[in-house]
Design an enzyme around this catalytic site. Sequence first.
Site, short mmCIF file in Angstrom:
data_model
loop_
_atom_site.label_atom_id
_atom_site.label_comp_id
_atom_site.label_asym_id
_atom_site.label_seq_id
_atom_site.Cartn_x
_atom_site.Cartn_y
_atom_site.Cartn_z
N THR A 35 0.98 -1.32 0.16
CA THR A 35 -0.19 -0.04 -0.12
C THR A 35 0.85 1.20 0.03
OG1 THR A 35 -2.04 -1.16 1.13
CG2 THR A 35 -1.73 1.29 1.30
N SER A 91 1.54 -7.35 -1.13
CA SER A 91 2.32 -8.60 -0.05
C SER A 91 1.81 -9.78 -0.34
CB SER A 91 2.60 -8.17 0.98
OG SER A 91 1.62 -7.98 1.85
N SER A 92 0.44 -10.12 -0.67
CA SER A 92 -0.25 -11.19 -0.53
C SER A 92 0.06 -12.01 -1.73
CB SER A 92 -1.67 -11.04 -0.66
OG SER A 92 -1.90 -10.30 -2.04
N THR A 143 1.55 -4.72 4.11
CA THR A 143 1.19 -4.92 5.51
C THR A 143 0.49 -6.35 5.88
OG1 THR A 143 -0.73 -3.94 5.75
CG2 THR A 143 1.33 -2.54 6.29
N ASP A 144 0.11 -6.85 4.68
CA ASP A 144 -0.61 -8.07 4.58
C ASP A 144 0.33 -9.20 5.15
OD1 ASP A 144 -2.91 -7.09 3.73
OD2 ASP A 144 -2.80 -8.00 1.91
#
Length: 311
Positions: free
Chosen positions: A23, A63-64, A95-96
């Site tokens: 993000t 990041s997923s 941040t995931d």
Amino acid sequence: MNEAPGPGDAPRRRVVLVTTGGTIATSVDADGVARPTHSGSALAQGLPTVVALDVVDLLAADSSELQPSDWDRIGAEVAAAVRGGADGVVVTHGTDTMEETALWLDLTYDGDVPVVLTGAMRSADAPDADGPANLAAAVALAGNRESRGLGVAVTLSGTVWQPLGLTKTGSGFVGTVMAPTARERTYFGALRAAAAPRVDVVAVYAGSDAVALDACVAAGARGLVLAALGSGNAGAAVIDGVHRARRAGVEVVVSTRVPGARVTVGYGPGRMLVDAGAVVAPSLPAPQARVLLMAALAAGRSVRDVFAVLG
Ligand code: ASP
């Protein structure tokens, strides 16, 4: 690199910025979807020039989408920065899965040069974007002389956390706040995540059977983490599955699906899981218990001993 100092200025500290997306690097497109669009040099615009910044645009991903092999790629960039004489390294990351990348890096990095991960909760093009302040704080931390020996840390919204125990919540992260100075660390060795044994997380719920658990074992898992109920419980079918997995030589770790709860296995079903050969992760949520189990298996360490100290 950002602007050079003027004549007579003290030599600036050197920080390498490794970008991976998330993000912090996104803008929202015409369909309302946030996609990573900002390069490292765009993110670095407006950063104070007291630190000399070198930018490595490694990935531009949510990041997923990251794989354990990407943890290796990030680790390799950290190692290259250290070899190149950097005083600090900053990694921007979604941040995931930041808690997973940060923990793997923490367990596999023993250098003195500080490595600071940061990200954002709001897109780079949001009027109240938090990325610029988070990045500035991360660069300041990584470039600070006092940060030598810090190891790997995560910072967002003015807080610095150690990787172990970090969890994403709806509003940011919770975890163990650390002092921004040298600390005692646990080093598992220069492991390759891509070569680590397969470890899966199995969700436990009311009425769950062992279909998922058995399928993970059949797919080659050498370790399983149960996101178990309450203080570490599961129904009879899952307990039977744990017996089968243990007989097949698969390590089983019991975490809980309850945010913030401790696994104490104080009830009958929890005790049966332990009697079947499962190991307890007292406080690590399942995603990090999985990373710790991957590292323990890759390093050939006793799973019971590792989780007794770090779990
Ligand atoms: N989906 C984003 C990511 O993990 C979320 C974030 O960065 O906060 O890449």
